[in-house]
Write a protein that holds these residues in place. Structure first.
Motif, PDB file in Angstrom:
ATOM      1  N   THR A 176       0.844  -1.187   0.000  1.00 39.61           N
ATOM      2  CA  THR A 176       0.000   0.000   0.000  1.00 39.61           C
ATOM      3  C   THR A 176       0.882   1.240   0.000  1.00 39.61           C
ATOM      4  O   THR A 176       2.106   1.147   0.098  1.00 39.61           O
ATOM      5  N   ASP A 177       0.253   2.403  -0.053  1.00 39.07           N
ATOM      6  CA  ASP A 177       1.021   3.647   0.021  1.00 39.07           C
ATOM      7  C   ASP A 177       1.708   3.789   1.371  1.00 39.07           C
ATOM      8  O   ASP A 177       2.784   4.394   1.469  1.00 39.07           O
ATOM      9  N   GLU A 178       1.116   3.219   2.416  1.00 45.80           N
ATOM     10  CA  GLU A 178       1.676   3.343   3.771  1.00 45.80           C
ATOM     11  C   GLU A 178       2.780   2.333   4.045  1.00 45.80           C
ATOM     12  O   GLU A 178       3.660   2.576   4.873  1.00 45.80           O
ATOM     13  N   TRP A 269       6.759   1.703   5.244  1.00 42.92           N
ATOM     14  CA  TRP A 269       7.834   1.554   4.267  1.00 42.92           C
ATOM     15  C   TRP A 269       9.204   1.829   4.883  1.00 42.92           C
ATOM     16  O   TRP A 269      10.205   1.234   4.469  1.00 42.92           O
TER      17      TRP A 269
END
Length: 493
Positions: A176-178, A269
């Motif tokens: 995901t973006d997170e 991330w």
């Protein structure tokens, strides 16, 4: 934040982590009897970092000022290698000779990233950056980082992606973006009282279908979705309920092994080392022991020295120290101890420089030492068992010694060669802990499998041995006396 003290370490564990043992949820890992003794032991390690006597061996000067934990310093010189061994030896000498997990060896995958950063950069520039940032944080704060290495076994005839349940082996569910979302489980020692776990990729064939399992990251052990399912304590109710007189090791140093369950855990991330990268998974699996094995050998050395000392105590007490067969068995344990020390010193002396200029122990010598220790420890325990005799499984506890009615019988029949029963029982209970207890069984299994099974260690030795030089020597001696072969033999010599 600087290096934590023992008190700060204890306080840091009150963070909402979710732990179960003996069928109950644990409200506070620092006070629960199954964990409190090990929390106390690890607290001592934190305080060693602040003891002026051990300042140089336990810490190092950070480039930006202040002191960092030597646990997390990648060796840049041969002296650094020696200091790492001395650091681990200090913990084993000052806290516990048989302690296996306290963070110094679990950092080695971050050393691999430091050394092979150019390869990681080919996939994602964040990977090297994340590894470096975590290494610096660990140095500054001395977080207790355990590992996340061993998967549940599932059907071992199948690859991870072929299992009936895809979560039997830890995998990336989605990106995901997170960050990444992971599910699965890992077995690990010390996780309930550690801060973070370094998740190593699953053992598997790195084919495209296993891509989801090619993941490495650092997970906070109180993160949402993380559950700790602990094995049963080695004594009823946990080590905190055990008598130190009857269980001199278990009562203080029962290192709890845990199944860490990751139930759709979001890993930011910044904490991802790599995701869905089979090439990096293969690299990490093959190279993380480059530095970790030194810690393993140092632990084996301390255990071997304890076996020697216990054998000498028993033989001196019982008056058998002059019997040749007893001396022979003690000498064999001494050979074991001195051989481990030789592997350690030789691997440091013949150290190798990595492609990025860091220093690691000589890999062939170190890998031979791993095989030797893993194969031989149980045999040395058996020598101690023979020296101690059958009495170790027939010992009364100290409550019997203290009993007003039958204590006199215990004092009479358990005294030996001028040593009263109290002294004799202390030594024999130590021998029982090392040879005939639940603690002994767990330690012997750990020695066999903590450094991966022996066949995998043998494969590592085969891969790091200078086979070309050996072949050249054999060919020359067989009569294939070509100039280039002789030159190769001369270089090997």
């Amino acid at each position: 934040m600087g290096l934590m003290t023992g008190a700060e370490y204890r306080a840091s564990l009150k963070d909402g982590r979710r732990i179960w043992i003996g069928g109950e949820a644990v409200a506070d890992v620092t006070t629960h009897p199954a964990f409190a003794p090990m929390v106390d032991a690890v607290s001592q390690i934190y305080d060693l970092h602040h003891d002026p006597e051990y300042r140089e061996v336990m810490t190092f000067a950070l480039p930006e000022g202040g002191r960092g934990s030597r646990f997390y310093k990648i060796p840049e010189t041969r002296e650094d290698l020696v200091l790492r061994r001395q650091m681990t030896s200090t913990v084993l000498r000052q806290v516990c000779s048989t302690m296996d997990r306290f963070g110094d060896e679990t950092v080695s995958p971050l050393f691999v990233i430091k050394d092979r950063g150019d390869l990681f950069d080919r996939f994602d520039l964040r990977y090297r950056r994340n590894g470096a940032a975590w290494l610096e944080r660990l140095q500054r704060e001395n977080l207790f980082m355990t590992s996340g290495n061993t998967d549940p076994k599932g059907d071992r005839s199948k690859q991870p992606f072929e299992q009936d349940d895809p979560d039997l082996y830890l995998r990336v569910v989605k990106e995901t973006d997170e960050g990444i979302v992971i599910s699965g489980a890992k077995f690990e020692t010390g996780a309930p009282y550690a801060h973070v776990a370094f998740i190593k990729p699953t053992v598997g064939n790195w084919v495209p279908d296993n891509r989801d399992y090619a993941v490495s990251c650092i997970v906070k052990l109180n993160a949402p979705g993380v559950r700790h399912i602990c094995r049963m304590p080695l004594t009823a109710g946990g080590a905190g309920h055990a008598s130190e007189r009857d269980h001199p090791i278990t009562a203080k140093f029962d290192e709890i092994d845990t199944l860490i369950v990751f139930d759709n855990v979001l890993v930011p991330w910044d904490d991802v080392i790599f995701s869905r990268k089979p090439e990096l998974a293969a690299l990490m699996r093959s190279e993380f022991a480059r530095w970790a094995a030194q810690g393993y050998l140092t632990r084996c050395l301390a255990k071997a020295d304890l076996l020697v000392g216990t054998a000498l105590l028993i033989a001196e007490q019982s008056g058998t120290i002059g019997i040749p067969v007893i001396r022979s068995k003690i000498s064999q344990i001494m050979v074991f101890k001195q051989s481990i020390e030789a592997f350690l010193i030789a691997s440091e002396t013949a150290c190798q420089t990595t492609r990025s200029g860091y220093v690691m122990p000589n890999q062939a010598i170190q890998n031979a030492g791993r095989v030797y220790c893993s194969q031989t420890y149980n045999e040395m325990v058996h020598y101690l068992r023979e020296i101690a005799g059958g009495q170790v499984v027939m010992l009364p506890d100290h409550a019997m010694l203290d009993h007003p009615e039958i204590g006199a019988d215990v004092r009479k029949f358990f005294r030996v060669a001028g040593n009263d029963a109290e002294v004799r029982l202390k030594v024999m209970h130590l021998a029982r802990e090392l040879t005939a207890s639940s603690y002994a069984g767990r330690t012997q299994a750990y020695q066999l499998f903590a450094e991966t099974p022996v066949f995998a260690q043998e494969a590592a030795l085969f891969a790091t041995y200078d086979r070309d030089a050996a072949l050249a020597r054999a060919r020359m001696m067989a009569g294939f006396d070509l100039p280039e072969m002789r030159a190769s033999c001369d270089e090997a010599a």
